[in-house]
Design an enzyme around this catalytic site. Structure first.
Site, mmCIF file in Angstrom:
data_model
loop_
_atom_site.group_PDB
_atom_site.id
_atom_site.type_symbol
_atom_site.label_atom_id
_atom_site.label_comp_id
_atom_site.label_asym_id
_atom_site.label_seq_id
_atom_site.Cartn_x
_atom_site.Cartn_y
_atom_site.Cartn_z
ATOM 1 N N ARG A 126 18.647 -15.972 -10.064
ATOM 2 C CA ARG A 126 17.572 -16.857 -11.199
ATOM 3 C C ARG A 126 17.173 -17.753 -9.879
ATOM 4 N NH1 ARG A 126 21.518 -15.574 -15.124
ATOM 5 N NH2 ARG A 126 20.566 -14.041 -16.315
ATOM 6 N N LYS A 148 3.176 -20.348 -4.915
ATOM 7 C CA LYS A 148 3.165 -18.970 -5.317
ATOM 8 C C LYS A 148 3.520 -17.939 -4.293
ATOM 9 C CE LYS A 148 -1.901 -19.797 -7.071
ATOM 10 N NZ LYS A 148 -3.163 -19.362 -6.948
ATOM 11 N N GLU A 190 -9.668 -19.949 5.698
ATOM 12 C CA GLU A 190 -8.605 -20.667 4.696
ATOM 13 C C GLU A 190 -9.212 -22.173 4.693
ATOM 14 O OE1 GLU A 190 -7.934 -19.190 1.371
ATOM 15 O OE2 GLU A 190 -6.964 -17.560 2.473
ATOM 16 N N LYS A 232 -4.952 -29.285 -0.172
ATOM 17 C CA LYS A 232 -4.428 -28.674 -1.188
ATOM 18 C C LYS A 232 -3.284 -28.706 -2.151
ATOM 19 C CE LYS A 232 -2.105 -23.614 -1.655
ATOM 20 N NZ LYS A 232 -1.951 -22.752 -1.606
ATOM 21 N N GLU A 242 -1.917 -23.641 -11.916
ATOM 22 C CA GLU A 242 -3.552 -22.996 -12.428
ATOM 23 C C GLU A 242 -3.956 -22.567 -13.287
ATOM 24 O OE1 GLU A 242 -4.168 -20.631 -9.179
ATOM 25 O OE2 GLU A 242 -5.827 -18.788 -9.939
ATOM 26 N N ARG A 246 -6.355 -25.924 -10.523
ATOM 27 C CA ARG A 246 -6.150 -24.885 -9.302
ATOM 28 C C ARG A 246 -6.849 -23.529 -8.332
ATOM 29 N NH1 ARG A 246 0.103 -23.717 -6.514
ATOM 30 N NH2 ARG A 246 -0.715 -22.631 -4.887
ATOM 31 N N ASN A 250 -9.023 -20.553 -4.700
ATOM 32 C CA ASN A 250 -9.795 -18.933 -4.917
ATOM 33 C C ASN A 250 -10.635 -18.788 -4.989
ATOM 34 O OD1 ASN A 250 -7.013 -17.490 -5.138
ATOM 35 N ND2 ASN A 250 -7.450 -18.686 -6.687
ATOM 36 N N HIS A 253 -12.277 -14.999 -3.193
ATOM 37 C CA HIS A 253 -11.028 -14.299 -3.097
ATOM 38 C C HIS A 253 -10.636 -13.356 -4.134
ATOM 39 C CE1 HIS A 253 -8.404 -17.412 -0.328
ATOM 40 N NE2 HIS A 253 -7.844 -17.159 -0.454
ATOM 41 N N HIS A 257 -9.675 -10.010 -1.744
ATOM 42 C CA HIS A 257 -8.963 -9.194 -2.528
ATOM 43 C C HIS A 257 -9.064 -7.900 -2.997
ATOM 44 C CE1 HIS A 257 -5.935 -13.503 -4.055
ATOM 45 N NE2 HIS A 257 -6.294 -12.834 -2.480
ATOM 46 N N HIS A 270 -6.648 -10.675 5.525
ATOM 47 C CA HIS A 270 -6.563 -11.232 4.323
ATOM 48 C C HIS A 270 -7.651 -12.753 4.564
ATOM 49 C CE1 HIS A 270 -5.950 -13.494 0.805
ATOM 50 N NE2 HIS A 270 -5.642 -14.905 1.191
HETATM 51 P P1 NAD Z 1 0.719 -11.874 7.850
HETATM 52 O O1 NAD Z 1 2.288 -12.996 7.605
HETATM 53 O O2 NAD Z 1 0.803 -11.343 8.262
HETATM 54 O O3 NAD Z 1 0.891 -12.865 9.442
HETATM 55 C C1 NAD Z 1 0.133 -12.595 10.666
HETATM 56 C C2 NAD Z 1 0.649 -11.146 11.997
HETATM 57 O O4 NAD Z 1 0.711 -12.640 12.645
HETATM 58 C C3 NAD Z 1 1.219 -11.027 11.536
HETATM 59 O O5 NAD Z 1 1.340 -9.823 12.403
HETATM 60 C C4 NAD Z 1 2.712 -11.608 11.894
HETATM 61 O O6 NAD Z 1 3.539 -10.499 12.335
HETATM 62 C C5 NAD Z 1 1.881 -12.467 12.753
HETATM 63 N N1 NAD Z 1 2.805 -13.455 12.932
HETATM 64 C C6 NAD Z 1 3.021 -14.694 12.813
HETATM 65 N N2 NAD Z 1 2.771 -16.090 12.882
HETATM 66 C C7 NAD Z 1 2.839 -15.071 14.504
HETATM 67 C C8 NAD Z 1 3.037 -16.123 15.688
HETATM 68 N N3 NAD Z 1 3.689 -17.467 15.650
HETATM 69 N N4 NAD Z 1 2.599 -15.420 17.589
HETATM 70 C C9 NAD Z 1 2.350 -14.415 17.205
HETATM 71 N N5 NAD Z 1 1.968 -12.846 15.911
HETATM 72 C C10 NAD Z 1 2.481 -14.425 14.653
HETATM 73 O O7 NAD Z 1 -0.715 -12.955 7.230
HETATM 74 P P2 NAD Z 1 -1.332 -14.582 6.949
HETATM 75 O O8 NAD Z 1 -2.933 -13.883 7.537
HETATM 76 O O9 NAD Z 1 -0.155 -15.262 8.055
HETATM 77 O O10 NAD Z 1 -0.667 -14.309 5.863
HETATM 78 C C11 NAD Z 1 -2.208 -13.239 5.318
HETATM 79 C C12 NAD Z 1 -0.602 -12.914 3.617
HETATM 80 O O11 NAD Z 1 -0.847 -14.916 3.354
HETATM 81 C C13 NAD Z 1 -1.749 -12.576 2.037
HETATM 82 O O12 NAD Z 1 -0.559 -11.442 2.502
HETATM 83 C C14 NAD Z 1 -1.654 -13.212 1.109
HETATM 84 O O13 NAD Z 1 -1.592 -12.460 0.112
HETATM 85 C C15 NAD Z 1 -0.800 -14.271 1.451
HETATM 86 N N6 NAD Z 1 -1.633 -15.851 1.030
HETATM 87 C C16 NAD Z 1 -1.258 -17.061 0.152
HETATM 88 C C17 NAD Z 1 -0.973 -18.208 -0.441
HETATM 89 C C18 NAD Z 1 -0.550 -18.631 -0.973
HETATM 90 O O14 NAD Z 1 -0.604 -19.843 -1.800
HETATM 91 N N7 NAD Z 1 1.126 -18.199 -1.367
HETATM 92 C C19 NAD Z 1 -2.206 -17.693 0.143
HETATM 93 C C20 NAD Z 1 -2.755 -17.662 0.802
HETATM 94 C C21 NAD Z 1 -2.687 -16.441 1.282
HETATM 95 N N1 GLY Z 2 -4.317 -19.925 -2.560
HETATM 96 C C1 GLY Z 2 -4.281 -20.131 -3.072
HETATM 97 C C2 GLY Z 2 -3.435 -21.492 -3.708
HETATM 98 O O1 GLY Z 2 -2.501 -21.454 -3.953
HETATM 99 O O2 GLY Z 2 -2.986 -21.646 -5.433
#
Ligand code: NAD
Ligand code: GLY
Length: 370
Positions: A126, A148, A190, A232, A242, A246, A250, A253, A257, A270
């Site tokens: 938890r 998130k 982003e 942010k 949100e 907030r 998006n 998005h 999405h 993404h």
């Molecule tokens: P990812 O985590 O898939 O990373 C992209 C690629 O880069 C992967 O293959 C990873 O292994 C590689 N990588 C990571 N760091 C590296 C480095 N330093 N050197 C070489 N390779 C590296 O993708 P992302 O773009 O980082 O994140 C996308 C995800 O984030 C999506 O699932 C999206 O929904 C989520 N997201 C979440 C929020 C939130 O607020 N929580 C906001 C935006 C996006």
């Molecule tokens: N990436 C959108 C949020 O964090 O709200």
């Protein structure tokens, strides 16, 4: 910020859940950047099979000065693995080692690792403490900040998750040196987002520095990460869960999405979905009479210069717009089956609006590759 050389700090103000975001170089080797979690307990570094070999040993070394035992878990890499099976690997590892509720999770990787590790931290016993150590541009400017956490469902992106804040975010800009160019562009989506929704001066700065950003010039990256985190932090500080404001984060998005889920997770990154999605959302804003055509063209030109797609893909040759609409109804902003879009309500200002299906269909038909 005693002890942390060359780092900037942005603070996210959430009362007793407030935390620092450290932004700088050399942080992966700096014990002072990792003082948020109580010393003495066990730690688990959750990473993936790509990032682990690059950075996990360095992080393990620095954490060994603080934690009793530091373990590592490398998940399979990729958006298609942001699922129950990967999440369960984290729980299997924690339970297999008898991890207690003081065990600290460290998310070392991009947004996929960060979102899953955060969700695991929210659920295990938890709630156990966790720290974000983002290694992609996208994760440093967005996903590691704000709490998130989620996994994907085949029917919808990030649909299973929780709000759960980390103890700290440590953005080592040096880690971006190994990032492939396509991932840098995805992260820029982003970064660009923050301009039209919040700060047109920042949009102008990005336009002036887009080539430096794509080339990963350190000063440009540092500024982009810092300003993105400031914006942010300000938005999340006002609306953590949100209930209103907030949602502007998006922008692009809802379309993005749909692209990710419709093509199958991982086909488009993404950030690529968000890039094309922002152009579509800008068209919708113009069609609703909120911005002029010059604004749409300006944003599309920057997204193109960032190396991102400005047109959406055709997901369904028979009824493309219908398929987009179907996918977009599975969205956390939807209410009673009605899709709600983040639109630009004048430069630097965003709002959430419903739009008639017929109008959205026109936008999709106009904005998707034939
Ligand atoms: P990812 O985590 O898939 O990373 C992209 C690629 O880069 C992967 O293959 C990873 O292994 C590689 N990588 C990571 N760091 C590296 C480095 N330093 N050197 C070489 N390779 C590296 O993708 P992302 O773009 O980082 O994140 C996308 C995800 O984030 C999506 O699932 C999206 O929904 C989520 N997201 C979440 C929020 C939130 O607020 N929580 C906001 C935006 C996006
Ligand atoms: N990436 C959108 C949020 O964090 O709200």
């Amino acid at each position: 910020m005693p002890g942390i050389s060359s780092a900037q700090q942005v603070r996210i103000a959430l009362g007793e859940r407030s935390y620092p975001i450290f932004i700088g170089t050399g942080l992966l080797d700096d014990p002072a950047a990792f003082e948020a979690a109580a010393a003495g307990n066990d730690a688990l570094i959750v990473t993936n099979e790509t990032v682990g070999p690059l950075y996990a040993e360095r992080l393990a070394r620095v954490l060994a000065r603080r934690h009793r035992k530091v373990r590592q878990l490398a998940l399979p890499d990729g958006e298609r693995h942001k699922d129950w099976a990967s999440l369960n690997l984290i729980f299997d590892t924690l339970l297999g080692h008898g991890a207690d509720r003081k065990t600290v999770l460290y998310a070392l990787g991009g947004g996929v690792v960060g979102d899953m590790t955060g969700f695991a931290a929210a659920c295990y016993m938890r709630g156990v403490p966790f720290v974000q150590v983002p290694t992609t541009l996208l994760a440093q400017v967005d996903s590691s900040v704000g709490g998130k956490t989620a996994i994907n469902h085949p029917l919808g992106k990030n649909m299973i998750g929780a709000f759960y804040q980390p103890l700290a975010v440590v953005c080592d800009l040096d880690a971006l040196r190994t990032l492939p160019a396509r991932e840098v562009s995805a992260g820029l989506a982003e970064v660009i987002k923050y301009g039209p929704i919040f700060d047109m001066a920042f949009l102008g700065w990005i336009e002036a520095h887009i080539d430096a950003l794509r080339a990963c010039e350190p000063a440009a990256l540092a500024r982009a990460v810092q300003r993105s985190c400031e914006i942010k932090a300000e938005v999340v500080g006002q609306d953590e869960r949100e209930s209103g404001l907030r949602a502007i984060l998006n922008f692009g998005h809802t379309f993005g999405h749909a692209i990710e889920a419709g093509l199958g997770y991982g086909a488009w990154l993404h950030g690529e979905g968000v890039g094309a999605g922002m152009v579509m959302a800008a068209h919708l804003s113009r069609d609703l009479g909120l911005v002029d055509d010059a604004f749409v063209q300006r944003l599309a030109a920057l997204i193109h210069r960032a190396g991102l797609p400005t047109r959406g893909p055709v997901i369904d040759a028979a009824d493309n717009a219908g398929r987009y609409l179907q996918l977009m109804r599975v969205d956390k902003k939807a209410e009673g089956g009605e899709i709600r879009f983040v639109v630009i309500d004048g430069p630097g200002r965003a709002a959430v609006r419903a739009a008639p299906d017929a109008l959205v269909r026109q936008v999709i038909d106009r904005c998707c590759a034939k």
